[in-house]
Write an enzyme that holds these catalytic residues in place. Structure first.
Site, PDB file in Angstrom:
ATOM      1  N   HIS A   1      29.708  44.357  32.029  1.00  0.00           N
ATOM      2  CA  HIS A   1      30.869  43.680  33.129  1.00  0.00           C
ATOM      3  C   HIS A   1      30.297  42.055  32.904  1.00  0.00           C
ATOM      4  O   HIS A   1      30.823  41.506  34.244  1.00  0.00           O
ATOM      5  CB  HIS A   1      31.151  44.184  34.260  1.00  0.00           C
TER       6      HIS A   1
ATOM      7  N   ASP B   1      40.564  49.254  34.231  1.00  0.00           N
ATOM      8  CA  ASP B   1      39.248  48.673  33.855  1.00  0.00           C
ATOM      9  C   ASP B   1      38.086  49.217  34.746  1.00  0.00           C
ATOM     10  O   ASP B   1      38.534  49.656  36.041  1.00  0.00           O
ATOM     11  CB  ASP B   1      39.416  47.238  34.066  1.00  0.00           C
TER      12      ASP B   1
ATOM     13  N   HIS C   1      42.694  49.028  38.265  1.00  0.00           N
ATOM     14  CA  HIS C   1      41.081  49.277  37.894  1.00  0.00           C
ATOM     15  C   HIS C   1      40.814  50.681  38.771  1.00  0.00           C
ATOM     16  O   HIS C   1      41.137  50.914  39.741  1.00  0.00           O
ATOM     17  CB  HIS C   1      40.754  47.919  38.772  1.00  0.00           C
TER      18      HIS C   1
HETATM   19 ZN   LIG Z   1      36.644  44.427  34.703  1.00  0.00          ZN
END
Ligand SMILES: [Zn+2]
Length: 249
Positions: free
Chosen positions: A117, A63, A206
């Site tokens: 986000h 992500d 991430h």
């Molecule tokens: Zn995120």
């Protein structure tokens, strides 16, 4: 019942009633917390959190990218010839379009992780739609890929998201195990992920840190460097989310 007895019982009954109401409120807020953040919740829209348990396969997902360090993740994955899925933010794609494109060119899947986000709870449907639609457009324009999967920022879903997902032909994706790679040491991330994966797992890591420019993702890199060979040795096949969920397509 005489008046005296009624008076004696009243406080107890009142207390019970109060307790029952308290429990109701508690249950309702616990339900709401699960509905919004629970990995298996589909209260606000269609969502998956794992693939079938029948095949020894898993999906690595990243992500918050693309980031300046994403190419190093791509190099690691290429070394082992494994595929992954990258949930990109529209804003980051605008900042680093070549990196976003390189992800696709390397054969990985690209998902939608919203434009900015932002946390989607307590937001009107209009805002949610704009966040998802903008990211879809930017990702498609810059990479040529139109995402079919959406991962909500912070895993938080809200009222109205189901309609937005349908309109944009997206399906929500949560995770089976999340590595906490933004706040733990690499050893702890590896231990957590390796200890929790099973057939069909979706692993969340991430390759960026929200919208930060040049984020420090050294922990993620180190975790991937150790996890991929470890899981390959355990017989896992690495697949994109689409392949994991729909192996026959
Ligand atoms: Zn995120």
């Amino acid at each position: 019942m005489d008046a005296q007895r009624r008076r004696a019982l009243a406080p107890k009954t009142k207390r019970r009633l109060k307790l029952a109401t308290g429990a109701g409120v508690c249950a309702a807020s616990a339900f709401m917390a699960w509905a919004v953040r629970g990995r298996s919740s589909e209260v606000f829209g269609r969502s998956v959190w794992r693939g079938p348990r029948t095949r020894r396969a898993l999906a690595l997902t990243f992500d918050d990218g693309p980031s300046e360090t994403t190419p190093q993740i791509l190099d690691l994955l290429a070394r082992y010839n494994v595929a992954a899925t990258f949930f990109q933010c529209g804003n980051n794609v605008e900042r680093l379009p070549e990196v976003a494109r390189a992800v696709r060119q390397a054969g990985h899947e690209i998902g939608n992780h919203s434009h900015s986000h932002s946390i989607l709870s307590l937001r009107p449907r209009r805002f949610i739609e704009q966040e998802l639609r903008l990211a879809q457009e930017v990702i498609e324009e810059r990479t040529g890929a139109r995402p079919v999967w959406f991962r909500a920022p912070y895993g938080v879903r809200w009222f109205g998201i189901g309609h937005v997902l349908e309109r944009l032909r997206l399906t929500g994706v949560m995770w089976t195990v999340i590595g906490y790679d933004w706040k733990r040491k690499a050893g702890a991330v590896v231990e957590r992920v390796a200890g929790a994966v099973s057939n069909g797992a979706i692993v969340c890591l991430h390759d960026g840190r929200e919208l930060h420019v040049k984020p420090d993702i050294a922990v993620t890199l180190e975790a991937v460097r150790r996890l991929v060979p470890l899981l390959l040795d355990q017989g896992y096949k690495f697949e994109t989310v689409s392949r994991l969920i729909c192996p026959n397509n």
